[in-house]
Motif scaffolding. Structure first.
Motif, short mmCIF file in Angstrom:
data_model
loop_
_atom_site.label_atom_id
_atom_site.label_comp_id
_atom_site.label_asym_id
_atom_site.label_seq_id
_atom_site.Cartn_x
_atom_site.Cartn_y
_atom_site.Cartn_z
N LEU A 47 -41.38 68.90 -10.46
CA LEU A 47 -41.37 67.86 -9.42
C LEU A 47 -41.24 68.48 -8.03
O LEU A 47 -41.88 68.02 -7.08
N ALA A 48 -40.42 69.52 -7.91
CA ALA A 48 -40.23 70.17 -6.61
C ALA A 48 -41.53 70.77 -6.12
O ALA A 48 -41.86 70.68 -4.93
N ARG A 49 -42.30 71.39 -7.01
CA ARG A 49 -43.60 71.94 -6.60
C ARG A 49 -44.54 70.83 -6.18
O ARG A 49 -45.29 70.96 -5.21
N TYR A 87 -28.47 68.18 -6.48
CA TYR A 87 -29.31 67.53 -5.47
C TYR A 87 -30.77 67.96 -5.54
O TYR A 87 -31.63 67.31 -4.95
N TYR A 88 -31.05 69.03 -6.24
CA TYR A 88 -32.43 69.48 -6.39
C TYR A 88 -33.24 68.45 -7.19
O TYR A 88 -34.27 67.96 -6.73
N LEU A 89 -32.76 68.13 -8.39
CA LEU A 89 -33.43 67.09 -9.18
C LEU A 89 -33.41 65.76 -8.44
O LEU A 89 -34.41 65.03 -8.44
N ALA A 90 -32.30 65.44 -7.79
CA ALA A 90 -32.17 64.16 -7.11
C ALA A 90 -33.18 64.01 -5.99
O ALA A 90 -33.79 62.94 -5.82
N ARG A 91 -33.37 65.05 -5.20
CA ARG A 91 -34.36 64.98 -4.14
C ARG A 91 -35.76 64.80 -4.71
O ARG A 91 -36.59 64.06 -4.15
N ALA A 92 -36.02 65.47 -5.83
CA ALA A 92 -37.34 65.36 -6.44
C ALA A 92 -37.59 63.96 -6.99
O ALA A 92 -38.68 63.41 -6.84
N VAL A 93 -36.58 63.37 -7.62
CA VAL A 93 -36.74 62.02 -8.16
C VAL A 93 -36.88 61.00 -7.03
O VAL A 93 -37.66 60.04 -7.15
N ALA A 94 -36.15 61.18 -5.94
CA ALA A 94 -36.31 60.27 -4.80
C ALA A 94 -37.73 60.34 -4.25
O ALA A 94 -38.32 59.32 -3.87
N ALA A 136 -39.30 60.77 -18.12
CA ALA A 136 -38.09 61.52 -18.47
C ALA A 136 -38.02 62.75 -17.58
O ALA A 136 -39.02 63.46 -17.41
N VAL A 137 -36.85 63.00 -17.01
CA VAL A 137 -36.68 64.15 -16.12
C VAL A 137 -35.51 64.99 -16.59
O VAL A 137 -34.58 64.49 -17.22
N THR A 138 -35.57 66.27 -16.27
CA THR A 138 -34.48 67.16 -16.61
C THR A 138 -34.21 68.13 -15.47
O THR A 138 -35.16 68.59 -14.82
N PRO A 139 -32.95 68.43 -15.20
CA PRO A 139 -32.65 69.55 -14.31
C PRO A 139 -32.87 70.85 -15.07
O PRO A 139 -33.14 70.84 -16.28
#
Length: 329
Positions: free
Chosen positions: A293-295, A264-271, A225-228
């Motif tokens: 995720l970004a870290r 796109y922040y969450l999207a880049r991290a999920v990709a 499960a992910v969240t922005p």
């Protein structure tokens, strides 16, 4: 339900069949982003495409018909075109995910045309129009029952229907990935989300990912499960009367918006997660955020920042720590 939305109604949006995905970490992978009309769903589809995937995008708003959200400015056809422009192959399929028959047709089509499904992103929602008038500031018994049940339909039932019907195809993959998109992590959502219906709708995807993580483990799969954080979606920008170019003007109205992030922040991290061969060991059954995720993957937002809105709210807004949104970018 939008019964007249036909999953067979739109094909590959006149994509050149000789189009070859840009070489990327997800080249050859088949994805479905359920709820890709706008916001995080649209960005997730585009970034999966940028990484080389073939991405089926679904939603209820097309160039011919708008959903109950009432926005005609974003359509699934446009999302599919953005996926293709980014380097993937975008395929728009109008689908009401509260209609099991439409979802079955969608899944059968993917199976027939692609043979499998590697990535399933459940980003179904579309309930913002119910929140201000019927949810926020109201006790559960003050919320019109029809509105409360609609929130559960949009935020829970749609997710369960989609997972139930798409997972048999997903487990054909050599590394199935199921992503539940919600608002908040298991930790941040320990706080009551102001209204019973909204609380249930935003916690259910976390439990879905936890449960499916148990079930997908034997297939080498991952459910997460992910969240922005504070999302600068099209609807949020419109709410503040700003654009992506001048979004900081809204900080005068809401100082917390200073920690906002683009979809796109969450999207880049999920990709990046989707391309991680060790993702099951890292994330299966867990809930996580764009900031975490970004870290982990070294991802940055479109402006080069790395915001962590959940940490800001946890530590500063609710925890009383001295700090500003800029300290968490």
């Amino acid at each position: 339900m939008d019964k007249d939305l036909s999953p067979q109604g739109i094909g590959t949006q006149d994509i050149d069949q000789q189009h070859i995905n840009r070489e990327g970490p997800l080249s050859g992978r088949i994805a479905l982003v359920a709820g890709a009309t706008r916001g995080a769903g649209r960005a997730l589809a585009v970034e999966l495409g940028r990484a080389g995937a073939t991405v089926h995008v679904t939603g209820r708003t097309t160039r011919e018909r708008a959903s109950e959200v009432g926005r005609t400015t974003e359509t699934i056809e446009e999302t599919a075109e953005l996926v293709t422009a980014a380097g993937g192959t975008g395929i728009a399929v109008p689908t009401d995910h509260l209609d099991p028959d439409q979802v079955r047709v969608l899944v059968e089509r993917i199976g027939r045309e692609q043979g499998r499904l590697d990535i399933l992103v459940n980003d179904l929602w579309g309930g913002e129009h119910l929140l201000v008038g019927s949810v926020f500031g109201k006790k559960s018994w003050e919320t019109p029952l029809a509105d409360g049940l609609r929130i559960l339909d949009l935020g829970v039932r749609s997710h369960v229907i989609t997972a139930a019907l798409a997972l048999p195809l997903l487990v054909r993959s050599d590394a199935p990935l199921h992503v539940e998109v919600t608002d908040g992590t298991a930790v941040s959502n320990r706080r009551y989300r102001e209204n019973l219906y909204y609380d249930l709708a935003k916690n259910a995807p976390i439990r879905i990912a936890f449960g499916l993580g148990q079930e997908l483990a034997e297939y080498g799969g991952t459910a997460v499960a992910v969240t922005p954080g504070f999302l600068r979606s099209e609807q949020m920008l419109a709410h503040f009367g700003v654009t992506e170019e001048n979004w900081r003007d809204a900080v005068a109205r809401d100082p917390h918006f200073g920690v906002a992030e683009s979809p796109y922040y969450l999207a880049r991290a999920v990709a990046a997660l989707a391309a991680d061969p060790d993702r099951a060991a890292r994330w299966n059954g867990r809930s996580t955020s764009s900031g975490e995720l970004a870290r982990t993957y070294g991802v940055r937002d479109v402006d080069g920042s790395r915001p962590d809105a959940l940490a800001y709210f946890e530590e500063v807004v609710f925890g009383g720590k001295a700090g500003s949104p800029d300290d968490y970018r």
